[in-house]
Design an enzyme around this catalytic site. Structure first.
Site, PDB file in Angstrom:
ATOM      1  N   ASP A 264       0.870  -8.466  -6.458  1.00  0.00           N
ATOM      2  CA  ASP A 264       0.395  -7.412  -5.562  1.00  0.00           C
ATOM      3  C   ASP A 264       0.654  -6.059  -6.219  1.00  0.00           C
ATOM      4  O   ASP A 264       1.553  -5.923  -7.064  1.00  0.00           O
ATOM      5  CB  ASP A 264       1.102  -7.482  -4.206  1.00  0.00           C
ATOM      6  CG  ASP A 264       0.484  -6.531  -3.188  1.00  0.00           C
ATOM      7  OD1 ASP A 264      -0.758  -6.480  -3.117  1.00  0.00           O
ATOM      8  OD2 ASP A 264       1.226  -5.837  -2.483  1.00  0.00           O
TER       9      ASP A 264
ATOM     10  N   GLU B  20       0.579  -1.579  -5.375  1.00  0.00           N
ATOM     11  CA  GLU B  20       0.399  -0.446  -4.473  1.00  0.00           C
ATOM     12  C   GLU B  20      -0.184   0.698  -5.294  1.00  0.00           C
ATOM     13  O   GLU B  20       0.102   0.821  -6.494  1.00  0.00           O
ATOM     14  CB  GLU B  20       1.715  -0.025  -3.817  1.00  0.00           C
ATOM     15  CG  GLU B  20       2.369  -1.096  -2.952  1.00  0.00           C
ATOM     16  CD  GLU B  20       1.511  -1.557  -1.790  1.00  0.00           C
ATOM     17  OE1 GLU B  20       0.663  -0.754  -1.320  1.00  0.00           O
ATOM     18  OE2 GLU B  20       1.668  -2.705  -1.351  1.00  0.00           O
TER      19      GLU B  20
ATOM     20  N   GLU C 199      -2.366   9.857   2.954  1.00  0.00           N
ATOM     21  CA  GLU C 199      -2.909   8.618   3.508  1.00  0.00           C
ATOM     22  C   GLU C 199      -2.291   7.399   2.837  1.00  0.00           C
ATOM     23  O   GLU C 199      -2.007   6.391   3.495  1.00  0.00           O
ATOM     24  CB  GLU C 199      -4.434   8.587   3.346  1.00  0.00           C
ATOM     25  CG  GLU C 199      -5.180   9.618   4.166  1.00  0.00           C
ATOM     26  CD  GLU C 199      -5.154  10.999   3.531  1.00  0.00           C
ATOM     27  OE1 GLU C 199      -4.652  11.135   2.386  1.00  0.00           O
ATOM     28  OE2 GLU C 199      -5.621  11.957   4.194  1.00  0.00           O
TER      29      GLU C 199
ATOM     30  N   HIS D   3       2.509   2.838   2.205  1.00  0.00           N
ATOM     31  CA  HIS D   3       3.602   2.203   1.463  1.00  0.00           C
ATOM     32  C   HIS D   3       4.899   3.005   1.425  1.00  0.00           C
ATOM     33  O   HIS D   3       5.935   2.485   0.990  1.00  0.00           O
ATOM     34  CB  HIS D   3       3.171   1.851   0.041  1.00  0.00           C
ATOM     35  CG  HIS D   3       2.487   2.966  -0.707  1.00  0.00           C
ATOM     36  ND1 HIS D   3       3.055   4.198  -0.912  1.00  0.00           N
ATOM     37  CD2 HIS D   3       1.272   2.993  -1.326  1.00  0.00           C
ATOM     38  CE1 HIS D   3       2.227   4.945  -1.606  1.00  0.00           C
ATOM     39  NE2 HIS D   3       1.134   4.250  -1.869  1.00  0.00           N
TER      40      HIS D   3
ATOM     41  N   HIS E  89       3.952  -1.354   3.445  1.00  0.00           N
ATOM     42  CA  HIS E  89       3.556  -2.220   2.345  1.00  0.00           C
ATOM     43  C   HIS E  89       4.523  -2.026   1.177  1.00  0.00           C
ATOM     44  O   HIS E  89       5.098  -0.958   0.983  1.00  0.00           O
ATOM     45  CB  HIS E  89       2.140  -1.878   1.882  1.00  0.00           C
ATOM     46  CG  HIS E  89       1.075  -2.259   2.857  1.00  0.00           C
ATOM     47  ND1 HIS E  89      -0.175  -2.676   2.455  1.00  0.00           N
ATOM     48  CD2 HIS E  89       1.060  -2.297   4.211  1.00  0.00           C
ATOM     49  CE1 HIS E  89      -0.910  -2.946   3.527  1.00  0.00           C
ATOM     50  NE2 HIS E  89      -0.181  -2.710   4.608  1.00  0.00           N
TER      51      HIS E  89
ATOM     52  N   ASP F 260       5.537  -7.904  -0.504  1.00  0.00           N
ATOM     53  CA  ASP F 260       4.271  -8.494  -0.071  1.00  0.00           C
ATOM     54  C   ASP F 260       3.916  -9.712  -0.912  1.00  0.00           C
ATOM     55  O   ASP F 260       3.333 -10.678  -0.403  1.00  0.00           O
ATOM     56  CB  ASP F 260       3.156  -7.455  -0.146  1.00  0.00           C
ATOM     57  CG  ASP F 260       3.249  -6.420   0.971  1.00  0.00           C
ATOM     58  OD1 ASP F 260       4.172  -6.536   1.805  1.00  0.00           O
ATOM     59  OD2 ASP F 260       2.412  -5.501   1.008  1.00  0.00           O
TER      60      ASP F 260
END
Length: 230
Positions: A10, A12, A55, A60, A156, A161
């Site tokens: 994963d 970010e 945003e 995260h 997140h 995750d």
């Protein structure tokens, strides 16, 4: 019998589209062999060399200030590629992560590096849509469906995750009882504390059916990831 090595991965990012100048800020990858977590992982926060839009920060919680002293992507690229090697990548919404990873790799302008292929991924989002048509497919919804404890996931995070996705993936493949064997997770937890990649250590996989005690240990391991990933 050959071993099946898979990497649960994963990322970010600062936004949704690398073509608009957005970059990766965190990579989390966890090794699984024959559907067994080995305890090896790759985890880095990355300085994106740009600001952090509010945003993205809301999703995260990773701030530009926090990332100022973190490594640039080019300094961890070789370690990352060595860790994933040619293993199958297990990703939720794979096109998103692959396009960002390939964008970062292309910025290196190195002829010795090949871009990642979407064909070498298993997209758990596609799997979930096929198995449960008409349902919700985000990670939280799948955790709820499979009773995976995600109570610590207020924000997140790439590594935490990936840990949740590992559980979801096993459930999508048939469930813990048929595939998920437990191993000692201390190496993963240590890496979380030191933000180091441990991609040289060989560990022995214990091939047994999970006992109630082992399943409880896994829940405790997952809980520690959720609490310590930041």
């Amino acid at each position: 019998m050959s071993s099946l090595r898979e990497i649960i991965l994963d990322t970010e990012t600062t936004g949704l589209d690398p073509r608009q100048g957005h970059r990766i800020v965190e990579i989390g990858a966890i090794e699984m062999v024959n559907k067994v977590l080995t305890g090896r992982n790759f985890h880095f926060y990355i300085n994106p060399e740009r600001d952090m839009p509010f945003e993205a920060y809301r999703i995260h919680g990773i701030s530009g200030e926090f990332l100022k002293d973190k490594p640039l992507f080019h300094t961890i690229a070789d370690d990352f590629l060595e860790f994933i090697s040619d293993s199958k990548l297990i990703i939720h919404n794979a096109p998103f992560d692959i396009k960002f990873l390939n964008h970062e790799l292309s910025l290196l302008k190195r002829t010795d590096i090949k871009l990642l292929e979407l064909a070498n991924t298993i997209d758990t989002l596609v799997m979930a849509r096929s198995i449960f048509p008409g349902s919700k497919y985000n990670l939280d919804a799948l955790c709820k469906r499979f009773k995976v404890d995600n109570s610590g996931r207020q924000l997140h995070g790439a590594l935490k995750d990936a840990a949740l996705l590992a559980e979801v993936y096993v459930e999508l493949m048939g469930g813990r009882q048929s595939a998920f064997k437990m191993v000692d997770k201390s190496a993963v937890i240590n890496n979380l504390a030191t933000n180091q990649v441990n991609n040289k250590t060989e560990q022995t996989t214990i091939v047994i059916k999970p006992t109630k005690e082992e399943l409880q240990k896994h829940k405790e391991f997952l809980s520690r990831i959720l609490k310590t990933a930041y």
